[in-house]
Design a protein around this motif. Structure first.
Motif, PDB file in Angstrom:
ATOM      1  N   PHE A   1       0.827  -1.208   0.000  1.00  0.00           N
ATOM      2  CA  PHE A   1       0.000   0.000   0.000  1.00  0.00           C
ATOM      3  C   PHE A   1       0.859   1.255   0.000  1.00  0.00           C
ATOM      4  CE2 PHE A   1      -2.903  -3.169   1.940  1.00  0.00           C
ATOM      5  CZ  PHE A   1      -3.918  -3.097   0.998  1.00  0.00           C
ATOM      6  N   ARG A   2       2.017   1.193   0.630  1.00  0.00           N
ATOM      7  CA  ARG A   2       2.933   2.336   0.609  1.00  0.00           C
ATOM      8  C   ARG A   2       3.380   2.623  -0.832  1.00  0.00           C
ATOM      9  NH1 ARG A   2       6.306   0.409   3.782  1.00  0.00           N
ATOM     10  NH2 ARG A   2       5.457   1.249   5.724  1.00  0.00           N
ATOM     11  N   ALA A   3       3.674   1.563  -1.570  1.00  0.00           N
ATOM     12  CA  ALA A   3       4.064   1.729  -2.970  1.00  0.00           C
ATOM     13  C   ALA A   3       2.928   2.336  -3.793  1.00  0.00           C
ATOM     14  CB  ALA A   3       4.495   0.388  -3.553  1.00  0.00           C
ATOM     15  N   LEU A   4       1.696   1.904  -3.509  1.00  0.00           N
ATOM     16  CA  LEU A   4       0.544   2.468  -4.211  1.00  0.00           C
ATOM     17  C   LEU A   4       0.355   3.948  -3.881  1.00  0.00           C
ATOM     18  CD1 LEU A   4      -2.169  -0.347  -3.951  1.00  0.00           C
ATOM     19  CD2 LEU A   4      -0.926   0.389  -5.993  1.00  0.00           C
ATOM     20  N   MET A   5       0.607   4.305  -2.618  1.00  0.00           N
ATOM     21  CA  MET A   5       0.490   5.707  -2.222  1.00  0.00           C
ATOM     22  C   MET A   5       1.478   6.566  -2.997  1.00  0.00           C
ATOM     23  SD  MET A   5      -0.003   5.326   1.911  1.00  0.00           S
ATOM     24  CE  MET A   5      -0.113   7.103   2.205  1.00  0.00           C
ATOM     25  N   LYS A   6       2.692   6.081  -3.143  1.00  0.00           N
ATOM     26  CA  LYS A   6       3.701   6.817  -3.912  1.00  0.00           C
ATOM     27  C   LYS A   6       3.269   6.962  -5.363  1.00  0.00           C
ATOM     28  CE  LYS A   6       7.644   5.429  -1.043  1.00  0.00           C
ATOM     29  NZ  LYS A   6       8.916   4.658  -0.992  1.00  0.00           N
ATOM     30  N   LYS A   7       2.734   5.873  -5.925  1.00  0.00           N
ATOM     31  CA  LYS A   7       2.285   5.891  -7.317  1.00  0.00           C
ATOM     32  C   LYS A   7       1.143   6.880  -7.511  1.00  0.00           C
ATOM     33  CE  LYS A   7       0.945   2.682 -11.007  1.00  0.00           C
ATOM     34  NZ  LYS A   7       0.660   1.259 -11.337  1.00  0.00           N
ATOM     35  N   MET A   8       0.314   7.033  -6.471  1.00  0.00           N
ATOM     36  CA  MET A   8      -0.820   7.955  -6.544  1.00  0.00           C
ATOM     37  C   MET A   8      -0.418   9.406  -6.299  1.00  0.00           C
ATOM     38  SD  MET A   8      -3.547   5.605  -4.423  1.00  0.00           S
ATOM     39  CE  MET A   8      -4.686   6.983  -4.167  1.00  0.00           C
ATOM     40  N   GLY A   9       0.864   9.623  -5.995  1.00  0.00           N
ATOM     41  CA  GLY A   9       1.347  10.981  -5.812  1.00  0.00           C
ATOM     42  C   GLY A   9       1.229  11.529  -4.409  1.00  0.00           C
ATOM     43  N   LYS A  10       1.046  10.648  -3.420  1.00  0.00           N
ATOM     44  CA  LYS A  10       1.006  11.114  -2.039  1.00  0.00           C
ATOM     45  C   LYS A  10       2.359  11.696  -1.645  1.00  0.00           C
ATOM     46  CE  LYS A  10      -3.207   9.662  -1.189  1.00  0.00           C
ATOM     47  NZ  LYS A  10      -4.325  10.600  -0.899  1.00  0.00           N
ATOM     48  N   THR A  11       2.324  12.725  -0.828  1.00  0.00           N
ATOM     49  CA  THR A  11       3.562  13.383  -0.423  1.00  0.00           C
ATOM     50  C   THR A  11       4.301  12.545   0.609  1.00  0.00           C
ATOM     51  OG1 THR A  11       2.547  14.568   1.423  1.00  0.00           O
ATOM     52  CG2 THR A  11       2.437  15.612  -0.754  1.00  0.00           C
ATOM     53  N   PRO A  12       5.613  12.758   0.751  1.00  0.00           N
ATOM     54  CA  PRO A  12       6.356  12.047   1.797  1.00  0.00           C
ATOM     55  C   PRO A  12       5.765  12.274   3.185  1.00  0.00           C
ATOM     56  CG  PRO A  12       7.880  13.078   0.255  1.00  0.00           C
ATOM     57  CD  PRO A  12       6.507  13.557  -0.113  1.00  0.00           C
ATOM     58  N   GLU A  13       5.219  13.465   3.414  1.00  0.00           N
ATOM     59  CA  GLU A  13       4.618  13.764   4.711  1.00  0.00           C
ATOM     60  C   GLU A  13       3.357  12.917   4.936  1.00  0.00           C
ATOM     61  OE1 GLU A  13       7.323  16.808   3.490  1.00  0.00           O
ATOM     62  OE2 GLU A  13       5.524  16.053   2.450  1.00  0.00           O
ATOM     63  N   GLU A  14       2.556  12.761   3.887  1.00  0.00           N
ATOM     64  CA  GLU A  14       1.346  11.942   4.009  1.00  0.00           C
ATOM     65  C   GLU A  14       1.702  10.477   4.251  1.00  0.00           C
ATOM     66  OE1 GLU A  14      -2.037  14.019   1.232  1.00  0.00           O
ATOM     67  OE2 GLU A  14      -0.256  13.246   0.198  1.00  0.00           O
ATOM     68  N   ILE A  15       2.730  10.006   3.573  1.00  0.00           N
ATOM     69  CA  ILE A  15       3.152   8.616   3.756  1.00  0.00           C
ATOM     70  C   ILE A  15       3.723   8.413   5.153  1.00  0.00           C
ATOM     71  CG2 ILE A  15       4.801   6.862   2.968  1.00  0.00           C
ATOM     72  CD1 ILE A  15       4.438   8.042   0.128  1.00  0.00           C
ATOM     73  N   GLU A  16       4.486   9.378   5.630  1.00  0.00           N
ATOM     74  CA  GLU A  16       5.058   9.262   6.969  1.00  0.00           C
ATOM     75  C   GLU A  16       3.967   9.270   8.037  1.00  0.00           C
ATOM     76  OE1 GLU A  16       7.634   8.678   9.992  1.00  0.00           O
ATOM     77  OE2 GLU A  16       7.916   8.414   7.830  1.00  0.00           O
ATOM     78  N   GLU A  17       2.903   9.986   7.780  1.00  0.00           N
ATOM     79  CA  GLU A  17       1.772   9.997   8.711  1.00  0.00           C
ATOM     80  C   GLU A  17       1.182   8.590   8.838  1.00  0.00           C
ATOM     81  OE1 GLU A  17      -2.582  12.173   8.970  1.00  0.00           O
ATOM     82  OE2 GLU A  17      -0.911  13.246   8.036  1.00  0.00           O
ATOM     83  N   MET A  18       1.069   7.883   7.699  1.00  0.00           N
ATOM     84  CA  MET A  18       0.584   6.510   7.731  1.00  0.00           C
ATOM     85  C   MET A  18       1.594   5.572   8.395  1.00  0.00           C
ATOM     86  SD  MET A  18      -2.462   6.079   6.766  1.00  0.00           S
ATOM     87  CE  MET A  18      -3.814   6.720   5.788  1.00  0.00           C
ATOM     88  N   ASN A  19       2.872   5.808   8.160  1.00  0.00           N
ATOM     89  CA  ASN A  19       3.902   4.993   8.817  1.00  0.00           C
ATOM     90  C   ASN A  19       3.783   5.084  10.336  1.00  0.00           C
ATOM     91  OD1 ASN A  19       5.019   4.222   6.354  1.00  0.00           O
ATOM     92  ND2 ASN A  19       6.562   5.835   6.362  1.00  0.00           N
ATOM     93  N   LYS A  20       3.490   6.280  10.835  1.00  0.00           N
ATOM     94  CA  LYS A  20       3.344   6.466  12.276  1.00  0.00           C
ATOM     95  C   LYS A  20       2.053   5.831  12.794  1.00  0.00           C
ATOM     96  CE  LYS A  20       6.027  10.768  12.510  1.00  0.00           C
ATOM     97  NZ  LYS A  20       5.972  12.240  12.739  1.00  0.00           N
ATOM     98  N   ALA A  21       1.008   5.916  11.992  1.00  0.00           N
ATOM     99  CA  ALA A  21      -0.277   5.355  12.414  1.00  0.00           C
ATOM    100  C   ALA A  21      -0.269   3.824  12.397  1.00  0.00           C
ATOM    101  CB  ALA A  21      -1.396   5.874  11.515  1.00  0.00           C
ATOM    102  N   TYR A  22       0.506   3.264  11.444  1.00  0.00           N
ATOM    103  CA  TYR A  22       0.549   1.805  11.288  1.00  0.00           C
ATOM    104  C   TYR A  22       1.997   1.335  11.185  1.00  0.00           C
ATOM    105  CZ  TYR A  22      -4.284   2.810  10.207  1.00  0.00           C
ATOM    106  OH  TYR A  22      -5.568   3.282  10.277  1.00  0.00           O
ATOM    107  N   PRO A  23       2.732   1.392  12.303  1.00  0.00           N
ATOM    108  CA  PRO A  23       4.139   0.974  12.282  1.00  0.00           C
ATOM    109  C   PRO A  23       4.254  -0.524  12.028  1.00  0.00           C
ATOM    110  CG  PRO A  23       3.395   1.301  14.536  1.00  0.00           C
ATOM    111  CD  PRO A  23       2.285   1.786  13.649  1.00  0.00           C
TER     112      PRO A  23
END
Length: 285
Positions: A166-188
């Motif tokens: 899902f992280r790879a899909l987020m990058k493909k969809m153009g999510k910002t590094p900040e948005e991805i990091e927010e998910m990393n913190k929510a779902y370590p």
């Protein structure tokens, strides 16, 4: 299909096993109607015994789908997958010419969560004329089929699970590094046992999967990769599997703690529309 067998204690439905090990169709149950405590207990017993149970001709509403699943526990909201408008707990899984199927890997749902799911209830809205089956594999049998040497290696081992796909899909969809990091913190990343003991049956089953498991803690990467590959391969053994052919208004209810599943993506460019509701489970032990 195997001969139908009645449930013990005169439960008001019959079970038709798909295979000796896993999977059974339930007849005589209307998922749109409220259920008594005894009926729910019998359905839970059937789920624990067969790992996945199937219902045909269930022309239910979204509210009835949710109500049925809620009788087995609290429902989750998937943070990455698209949901049905107005129903955050309902995953809308649609594949067609522009969106080919991509769930064709053996997995147990959301093992990247600290408390992965107890089970999933999937309803067929529109299915191809042919193709689009789902396979299920018995992880108890997969564990029991391991050699004593491998069982010894995995005894007490834990593995890291992550939502890398899902992280790879987020990058493909153009999510910002900040948005991805927010998910990393929510779902370590989380650690779960390689071999899980089912909280209700007490049986041991393989609990690593190719979709979400990253590596086994404490092993060199090459050794971890080799051992995981061997464990993943057990799901593909036909003797541990059943295969379900979908029809419109078919429903599957599977125990993510005891089996893995694989959605066959052989129907492109046909349309396959499904809706899934997932029941929150406990932390694997």
């Amino acid at each position: 299909m195997s001969q139908a067998v009645p449930m013990p204690d005169a439960a008001p439905f019959t079970i038709s096993p798909l295979t000796p090990a896993i999977g059974a169709e339930i007849s005589g149950v209307d998922l749109s109607k409220p259920m008594s405590a005894s009926l729910l207990a019998s359905l839970r017993e059937a789920l624990l015994e067969w790992k996945v149970i199937f219902f045909r001709d269930q022309d239910i509403t979204t509210e009835e789908h949710l109500a049925f699943a809620r009788q087995f526990g609290e429902l989750e909201v998937h943070p990455f997958a698209p949901h049905k408008e107005g129903y955050p707990e309902v995953l809308a899984i649609t594949h067609d010419k522009d969106r080919p199927g991509r769930e064709n890997v053996w997995h147990s749902d959301v093992t990247w969560r600290t408390c992965p799911s107890l089970g999933s209830v999937l309803r067929a809205i529109e299915v191809p004329d042919v193709g689009g089956d789902t396979l299920f594999s018995d992880m108890y049998a997969a564990y029991e089929g391991l050699s004593d040497e491998v069982k010894e290696k995995v005894e007490g081992a834990v593995a890291i699970h992550d939502f890398a796909h899902f992280r790879a899909l987020m990058k493909k969809m153009g999510k910002t590094p900040e948005e991805i990091e927010e998910m990393n913190k929510a779902y370590p990343m989380v650690e779960h046992p390689v071999i899980r003991t089912h909280p209700e049956t007490g049986r041991k089953g393989i609990y690593v999967n190719a979709a979400f498991t990253q590596h086994i803690v404490g092993l060199e990467r090459s050794e971890s990769d080799a051992l995981l590959a061997h464990l993943y391969a057990q799901a593909a053994i036909p003797e541990y599997q059943c295969r379900f052919r979908w029809q419109e208004n078919s429903v599957a209810f599977w125990d993510n703690r005891a089996c893995q599943h694989y959605a066959v993506s052989d129907y492109w460019p046909a349309v396959r529309r499904m809706e899934r509701v997932t029941i929150i489970g406990d932390r694997p032990r």
